[in-house]
Design an enzyme around this catalytic site. Sequence first.
Site, PDB file in Angstrom:
ATOM      1  N   GLU A   1      -9.950  -2.880  -4.710  1.00  0.00           N
ATOM      2  CA  GLU A   1      -9.549  -4.057  -3.915  1.00  0.00           C
ATOM      3  C   GLU A   1     -10.732  -5.008  -3.714  1.00  0.00           C
ATOM      4  O   GLU A   1     -10.557  -6.226  -3.649  1.00  0.00           O
ATOM      5  CB  GLU A   1      -8.959  -3.589  -2.574  1.00  0.00           C
ATOM      6  CG  GLU A   1      -7.565  -2.990  -2.772  1.00  0.00           C
ATOM      7  CD  GLU A   1      -7.089  -2.125  -1.619  1.00  0.00           C
ATOM      8  OE1 GLU A   1      -7.896  -1.322  -1.118  1.00  0.00           O
ATOM      9  OE2 GLU A   1      -5.912  -2.233  -1.232  1.00  0.00           O
TER      10      GLU A   1
ATOM     11  N   GLU B   1      -4.458   6.094  -3.622  1.00  0.00           N
ATOM     12  CA  GLU B   1      -4.049   6.288  -2.218  1.00  0.00           C
ATOM     13  C   GLU B   1      -2.760   7.099  -2.080  1.00  0.00           C
ATOM     14  O   GLU B   1      -2.656   7.976  -1.228  1.00  0.00           O
ATOM     15  CB  GLU B   1      -3.847   4.933  -1.515  1.00  0.00           C
ATOM     16  CG  GLU B   1      -5.126   4.229  -1.122  1.00  0.00           C
ATOM     17  CD  GLU B   1      -5.644   3.297  -2.198  1.00  0.00           C
ATOM     18  OE1 GLU B   1      -5.322   3.509  -3.381  1.00  0.00           O
ATOM     19  OE2 GLU B   1      -6.387   2.365  -1.840  1.00  0.00           O
TER      20      GLU B   1
END
Length: 275
Positions: free
Chosen positions: A129, A149
């Site tokens: 990210e 994740e």
Amino acid sequence: MESMNDFKNITIEIVKEGNYAVISINRPDKLNALDYYTLKEIAEALELHEVNPQVRCVVLRGTKEYTKKPAFSAGADLSARGFEDLEKDNLRHQYQAMYRRHKYYDLIEEFPKPLIAAVDGYALGGGFELVLACDIVIASERSVFGFPEIRRGIFPANGGTQRLVRHLGVFEAKKLMFFGDHYSAKQMHELGIVGFLVKDDEFEQFVHEKASWLGNAPTNSLFLIKKSINYGTQVALNVGLQFEHFGYALNSTSQDVQEGVKAFLEKREPVFKGR
Ligand code: COA
């Protein structure tokens, strides 16, 4: 190479090379995992560089001095404690926890000069990210990307579901985030995230060449191009095109555009000063 560690950084290192600076995430024992303080330090370091005329491009990377495996960043620090002032079972407090992290990702994305993500090793989750908040991605062939994740039951909430989809589209973004697989740098190059895929042993020199080029380029023009692309793509085309009108008009007042055209007519290389 000149150290710029003039404020107390704990999790990053800053050095200046020519007209560009390098910010290295320096938590090698955790594969440069990002806790709140690391994000804060990166954003604060960039804020310092915003107004420093000697720095006209920044490279964001993981430390070269890795102790375990090479990494840009293996994502959010899974061993970090939450914020002490926020309650775990209070939904407003948990919203605030995310707001605090987003604030720094946004500041990083807003940096007004070119920001290169130099990826050598893992760029996972929050690390990926962070890459998405940069302008140009250079990756060594051995690098690995992904959103793991979901394999830990975590929501990829450092801008992933919003920034990745704008680059790859809905189906590709869901594929990455639903399954949590690792992707090679070559695959990310084919998908258009990695702009430059380089051999492992050519990585350092390549990053230096690209950062040097941007550090000596017309900084105002780069600033206007960056803002025009980043904001123009968020609105309707006719509104986005207005960014070009204003960008062109503003750019025409910079000294570097005069130098660029003059140098061309005089058949010499331009010397851009970033003004
Ligand atoms: N947060 C905290 N520590 C991390 C970390 C993270 N995101 N990622 C790696 N580390 C630490 C490991 O705990 C380990 O520490 P230790 O040696 O003290 O036990 C060290 O970094 C090396 O990691 P390890 O898992 O032993 O290396 P590996 O080569 O077997 O695997 C990864 C590398 C990146 C595939 C694996 O570490 C991993 O999956 N990390 C988590 C990635 C993730 O889920 N990111 C999203 C978080 S929301």
